[in-house]
Design an enzyme around this catalytic site. Structure first.
Site, PDB file in Angstrom:
ATOM      1  N   GLY A  60      46.071 -22.053 -57.237  1.00 33.90           N
ATOM      2  CA  GLY A  60      44.676 -22.080 -56.821  1.00 33.90           C
ATOM      3  C   GLY A  60      43.901 -23.246 -57.397  1.00 33.90           C
ATOM      4  N   GLN A  65      36.502 -28.040 -59.859  1.00 34.92           N
ATOM      5  CA  GLN A  65      37.549 -28.675 -60.674  1.00 34.92           C
ATOM      6  C   GLN A  65      37.776 -30.128 -60.271  1.00 34.92           C
ATOM      7  OE1 GLN A  65      40.318 -25.102 -60.080  1.00 34.92           O
ATOM      8  NE2 GLN A  65      41.031 -25.939 -62.027  1.00 34.92           N
ATOM      9  N   CYS A 110      45.747 -22.601 -65.800  1.00 31.09           N
ATOM     10  CA  CYS A 110      44.715 -23.248 -64.989  1.00 31.09           C
ATOM     11  C   CYS A 110      45.026 -24.736 -64.952  1.00 31.09           C
ATOM     12  CB  CYS A 110      43.351 -23.003 -65.635  1.00 31.09           C
ATOM     13  SG  CYS A 110      41.999 -23.828 -64.783  1.00 31.09           S
ATOM     14  N   LEU A 111      44.858 -25.341 -63.799  1.00 31.32           N
ATOM     15  CA  LEU A 111      45.168 -26.766 -63.676  1.00 31.32           C
ATOM     16  C   LEU A 111      44.191 -27.637 -64.471  1.00 31.32           C
ATOM     17  CD1 LEU A 111      46.226 -26.889 -59.920  1.00 31.32           C
ATOM     18  CD2 LEU A 111      47.716 -27.009 -61.929  1.00 31.32           C
ATOM     19  N   HIS A 153      40.045 -15.514 -60.684  1.00 32.95           N
ATOM     20  CA  HIS A 153      40.118 -16.749 -61.478  1.00 32.95           C
ATOM     21  C   HIS A 153      39.360 -17.881 -60.782  1.00 32.95           C
ATOM     22  CE1 HIS A 153      42.614 -19.634 -64.065  1.00 32.95           C
ATOM     23  NE2 HIS A 153      41.995 -20.426 -63.203  1.00 32.95           N
ATOM     24  N   GLU A 154      39.606 -18.032 -59.486  1.00 32.38           N
ATOM     25  CA  GLU A 154      38.970 -19.146 -58.757  1.00 32.38           C
ATOM     26  C   GLU A 154      37.473 -18.927 -58.576  1.00 32.38           C
ATOM     27  OE1 GLU A 154      40.629 -21.759 -58.674  1.00 32.38           O
ATOM     28  OE2 GLU A 154      42.560 -20.799 -59.052  1.00 32.38           O
ATOM     29  N   HIS A 157      35.540 -20.030 -61.505  1.00 33.82           N
ATOM     30  CA  HIS A 157      35.281 -21.479 -61.592  1.00 33.82           C
ATOM     31  C   HIS A 157      33.951 -21.845 -60.927  1.00 33.82           C
ATOM     32  CE1 HIS A 157      38.765 -23.265 -63.473  1.00 33.82           C
ATOM     33  NE2 HIS A 157      39.618 -22.660 -62.657  1.00 33.82           N
TER      34      HIS A 157
HETATM   35 NI    NI Z   1      41.669 -22.520 -62.975  1.00 32.93          NI
END
Ligand code: NI
Length: 182
Positions: A60, A65, A110-111, A153-154, A157
């Site tokens: 995701g 981000q 998380c990226l 999670h997304e 953000h």
């Molecule tokens: Ni993330």
């Protein structure tokens, strides 16, 4: 070819900003970006591509981000080997959720977080999300287990929240009595 996206690192304060709602029609730039995100997330889950492009696996990504404070999330879910379901939700909202909570046993990644973070994140086991697709049509999605975690999670953000904000500092590691692991 894959031109890798520039993903902000957790040290970047822009990840802590609350994103704005999106109005329709979506701009061409945003539509293009959604396509690029889908491609990169998909490639990151295919071993051969992952190695070729040196990608960190991830399912995701949210627009903030990339430094774009718009309420758009993308999830690429592997449903069977190298077969994927793409979920693009604009202005997503959790409209209902289970009482039951779960946690990913290995913790979350998380990226934007380029380190190992120890601890379990409590999430709803099931969520119903409403929002819009890329063309502005209303959509409603029911998600459970891993996909439910990904949505939560997304969506976090979009509100400037990172997964480890939910980890209990006094007791980061939960046991099987406290939570059901997946
Ligand atoms: Ni993330």
């Amino acid at each position: 070819m894959l031109k890798k996206l520039k993903i902000l690192d957790e040290s970047d304060k822009r990840l802590r900003k609350v994103s704005d709602n999106v109005t329709f029609p979506l701009s061409i730039e945003h539509k293009e970006l959604i396509k690029k995100i889908i491609k990169q997330l998909k490639y990151s889950q295919i071993e051969e591509k992952q190695e070729k492009y040196n990608l960190r696996p991830g399912m995701g990504l949210a627009f903030p981000q990339l430094g774009i404070h718009k309420r758009i999330i993308v999830i690429v879910e592997e449903v069977e080997e190298n077969k994927f379901n793409n979920h693009v939700v604009i202005n997503p909202e959790i409209i209902s959720h289970s009482v039951e909570m779960i946690a990913a046993e290995a913790g979350e990644g998380c990226l934007s977080v380029n380190r190992e973070v120890e601890g379990h994140v409590r999430r709803y086991a099931r969520v119903t999300i409403k929002g819009f697709d890329e063309d502005g049509n209303k959509i409603k999605i029911r998600a459970r287990e891993e996909l439910a975690i990904a949505f939560q999670h997304e969506i976090d953000h979009l509100n400037g929240i990172l997964f480890y904000d939910h980890i209990d500092k006094k007791k980061p590691i939960l046991n099987e009595i406290e939570i059901r692991f997946i």
